[in-house]
Design an enzyme around this catalytic site. Structure first.
Site, PDB file in Angstrom:
ATOM      1  N   ARG A 171       0.812  -1.241   0.000  1.00 19.23           N
ATOM      2  CA  ARG A 171       0.000   0.000   0.000  1.00 19.23           C
ATOM      3  C   ARG A 171       0.832   1.273   0.000  1.00 19.23           C
ATOM      4  NH1 ARG A 171      -2.850  -3.240   3.611  1.00 19.23           N
ATOM      5  NH2 ARG A 171      -4.719  -4.121   2.656  1.00 19.23           N
ATOM      6  N   LYS A 180       4.467  11.396 -11.034  1.00 14.83           N
ATOM      7  CA  LYS A 180       3.587  10.538 -11.843  1.00 14.83           C
ATOM      8  C   LYS A 180       4.257   9.191 -12.050  1.00 14.83           C
ATOM      9  CE  LYS A 180       1.302  13.789 -14.973  1.00 14.83           C
ATOM     10  NZ  LYS A 180       1.186  14.071 -16.415  1.00 14.83           N
ATOM     11  N   GLU A 206      12.723  18.350 -24.663  1.00 14.37           N
ATOM     12  CA  GLU A 206      11.889  18.824 -23.541  1.00 14.37           C
ATOM     13  C   GLU A 206      12.494  20.093 -22.918  1.00 14.37           C
ATOM     14  OE1 GLU A 206       8.927  17.629 -22.809  1.00 14.37           O
ATOM     15  OE2 GLU A 206       8.897  15.551 -23.523  1.00 14.37           O
ATOM     16  N   LYS A 218      10.265  22.901 -14.324  1.00  9.51           N
ATOM     17  CA  LYS A 218       9.190  21.923 -14.160  1.00  9.51           C
ATOM     18  C   LYS A 218       8.663  21.953 -12.730  1.00  9.51           C
ATOM     19  CE  LYS A 218       7.049  17.633 -14.949  1.00  9.51           C
ATOM     20  NZ  LYS A 218       7.029  16.232 -15.337  1.00  9.51           N
ATOM     21  N   GLU A 226      -2.660  18.841 -12.034  1.00 12.74           N
ATOM     22  CA  GLU A 226      -2.860  19.051 -13.463  1.00 12.74           C
ATOM     23  C   GLU A 226      -4.231  19.592 -13.844  1.00 12.74           C
ATOM     24  OE1 GLU A 226      -1.573  16.475 -17.345  1.00 12.74           O
ATOM     25  OE2 GLU A 226      -0.887  15.934 -15.354  1.00 12.74           O
ATOM     26  N   ARG A 255      -0.345  23.364 -15.222  1.00 13.79           N
ATOM     27  CA  ARG A 255       0.476  22.188 -15.568  1.00 13.79           C
ATOM     28  C   ARG A 255       0.240  21.772 -17.024  1.00 13.79           C
ATOM     29  NH1 ARG A 255       1.853  17.091 -11.519  1.00 13.79           N
ATOM     30  NH2 ARG A 255       3.153  15.931 -12.967  1.00 13.79           N
ATOM     31  N   ASN A 287       2.231  20.599 -21.756  1.00 11.18           N
ATOM     32  CA  ASN A 287       1.792  19.863 -22.953  1.00 11.18           C
ATOM     33  C   ASN A 287       2.100  20.605 -24.243  1.00 11.18           C
ATOM     34  OD1 ASN A 287       0.792  17.732 -21.492  1.00 11.18           O
ATOM     35  ND2 ASN A 287      -1.260  18.608 -21.338  1.00 11.18           N
ATOM     36  N   HIS A 320       2.834  18.803 -27.456  1.00  7.87           N
ATOM     37  CA  HIS A 320       2.483  17.403 -27.232  1.00  7.87           C
ATOM     38  C   HIS A 320       1.169  16.982 -27.890  1.00  7.87           C
ATOM     39  CE1 HIS A 320       5.860  17.463 -24.558  1.00  7.87           C
ATOM     40  NE2 HIS A 320       5.653  16.226 -24.143  1.00  7.87           N
ATOM     41  N   HIS A 351       2.108  13.999 -29.818  1.00  8.40           N
ATOM     42  CA  HIS A 351       1.613  12.671 -29.430  1.00  8.40           C
ATOM     43  C   HIS A 351       0.924  11.989 -30.599  1.00  8.40           C
ATOM     44  CE1 HIS A 351       1.392  13.190 -24.793  1.00  8.40           C
ATOM     45  NE2 HIS A 351       2.435  12.464 -25.144  1.00  8.40           N
ATOM     46  N   HIS A 388      10.044   9.983 -28.369  1.00  4.53           N
ATOM     47  CA  HIS A 388       9.072  10.958 -27.877  1.00  4.53           C
ATOM     48  C   HIS A 388       9.519  12.402 -28.144  1.00  4.53           C
ATOM     49  CE1 HIS A 388       6.153  12.831 -25.224  1.00  4.53           C
ATOM     50  NE2 HIS A 388       7.144  13.422 -24.593  1.00  4.53           N
TER      51      HIS A 388
END
Ligand SMILES: NC(=O)c1ccc[n+]([C@@H]2O[C@H](COP(=O)([O-])OP(=O)(O)OC[C@H]3O[C@@H](n4cnc5c(N)ncnc54)[C@H](O)[C@@H]3O)[C@@H](O)[C@H]2O)c1
Ligand SMILES: [Zn+2]
Length: 376
Positions: A126, A148, A190, A233, A243, A247, A251, A254, A258, A271
């Site tokens: 947990r 994340k 990035e 960041k 987000e 935030r 993107n 992206h 993406h 990427h």
């Protein structure tokens, strides 16, 4: 050279330090032991990084008096799966002495190892404390901040995961010595993104120093670059941990990126390469709206192509990209949400990019490179 520390400040004592500098893998044991009440650590890494740096990580932990073992899974995004994730628990729960609530997980590797190890830490017993030791530029500047964690599902990337903040991040710039140049440039994309959304002066810095860093990524300037990017960041994440607002600025590049990445198949473009194309297209869209000038666009394009990142791509199927972009739940009524620069160093979120605008922006990716255009 002394390490540089950037603090990620989050509410409820969930903040943590990101330390950056050469040789920090040797400090891993001391850092983990310093968290308090730790007797065992488990290092989770991919097969490539385990081979290169696994022994050094385990050795550092053991010399700090901890029980430490290395668990590895096969390298590559194709292995960021629930099946490999489950396999890590088989190794984790077979360790002797056994893992308990006081144990610490160490993520050693690029973003794939970070996501896998972080999700193990989020869910084992947990939730266990964890420390990140990223070894790619992409993981250093992006995955090291924000907490994340996730694995992929056949229905899409990063669909199964959790937010779980690490207790600290140790970026050993010496580990970048072995990183292939294409992977270095992947992370530099990035960095260009961070500059466009928050720090126009960083664009100048990148223009002067970034291209040589692709060849010598362990050079002292990398410490400065990583620290500046982690700070950008961190500032964004601190103001919007879950987000909902700013935030989204991360993107930038992206939405289209993406779509290009997914349409090409994830083994075709890295990427950062797809994001490079996505940033150029988004800047064309912004220039079309008069938000930025064409000189701004050319400046970023020159920087990206100087880093050997793609700024043009032939044969893109706009209909396929459009279907992928519309699939995103944030897009309503045939309009696509886009993060667009309003000048270099500042972006805003727009909810109303039309099919026509996007088609025009993507079509510019097939054209002549404006940075080599004699009229430009
Ligand atoms: N959690 C987050 O916030 C976050 C942010 C960005 C990206 N990600 C995830 O990160 C992943 C991409 O990360 P990545 O680009 O680091 O990919 P990666 O982890 O697959 O690493 C790229 C390749 O480089 C190898 N490698 C790593 N470090 C090395 C080193 N020092 N020397 C030699 N080889 C090395 C790896 O084995 C791998 O083959 C994606 O899955 C993405 O979803 C997560
Ligand atoms: Zn990205």
């Amino acid at each position: 050279m002394n390490p540089v520390t950037v603090n990620v400040s989050l509410a409820g004592q969930r903040g943590y330090p990101v330390q950056i500098g050469p040789g920090l893998l040797g400090e891993l044991g001391g850092f983990v032991a310093g968290l308090g009440s730790v007797s065992r650590a488990a290092v989770i890494s991919d097969s490539t990084v385990a081979e290169l740096y696994g022994a050094a990580a385990v050795e550092s932990l053991r010399s700090a008096g901890l029980a430490a073992d290395l668990l590895a899974f096969p390298a590559g995004e194709a292995n960021k799966t629930l099946a490999r994730f489950a396999g890590l628990f088989d190794g984790l729960f077979a360790l002797d002495p056994a893992v308990d609530r006081s144990s610490v997980i160490v993520a050693l590797g690029g973003g794939v190892a970070g996501d896998m190890a972080g999700f193990v830490a989020a869910t084992a017993l947990r939730g266990l404390r964890w420390v990140q030791a990223p070894t790619t530029v992409l993981a250093d500047v992006d995955a090291s901040v924000g907490g994340k964690t996730a694995v992929d599902h056949p229905a899409g990337k990063n669909l199964v995961g959790a937010f779980h903040q690490p207790r600290g991040v140790l970026i050993d710039t010496e580990t970048l010595r072995s990183l292939p140049p294409r992977q270095v440039r992947n992370g530099l994309a990035e960095c260009v993104k961070h500059a466009v959304i928050r720090d126009a002066e960083l664009l100048d810095w990148l223009k002067r120093f970034a291209a040589p860093l692709a060849q010598t990524p362990h050079a002292p300037q990398m410490t400065e670059l990583l620290a500046r990017n982690v700070a950008i960041k961190a500032a964004v994440v601190e103001s919007d941990e879950r987000e909902s607002g700013v935030r989204q600025h991360l993107n930038f590049g992206h939405t289209i990126g993406h779509a290009i990445e997914a349409a090409a198949g994830y083994d075709q473009l890295l990427h950062g390469e797809a994001v490079s194309l996505g940033m150029v297209a988004a800047m064309h869209l912004a220039a079309g709206r008069g938000l930025i000038g064409s000189e701004d666009l050319r400046r970023v394009e020159r920087l990206l192509s100087g880093l050997d990142l793609p700024v043009r791509r032939a044969g893109l199927d706009f209909d396929a990209l459009w279907r992928i972009m519309l699939h995103d739940k944030k897009n309503r009524a045939g309009r696509v949400r886009m993060v667009l620069p309003v000048r270099l160093g500042a972006v805003e979120v727009f909810d109303d990019a039309t099919r026509g605008e996007l088609a025009a922006a993507v079509s510019r990716l097939a054209g002549e490179r404006s940075d080599t255009d004699p009229d430009a």
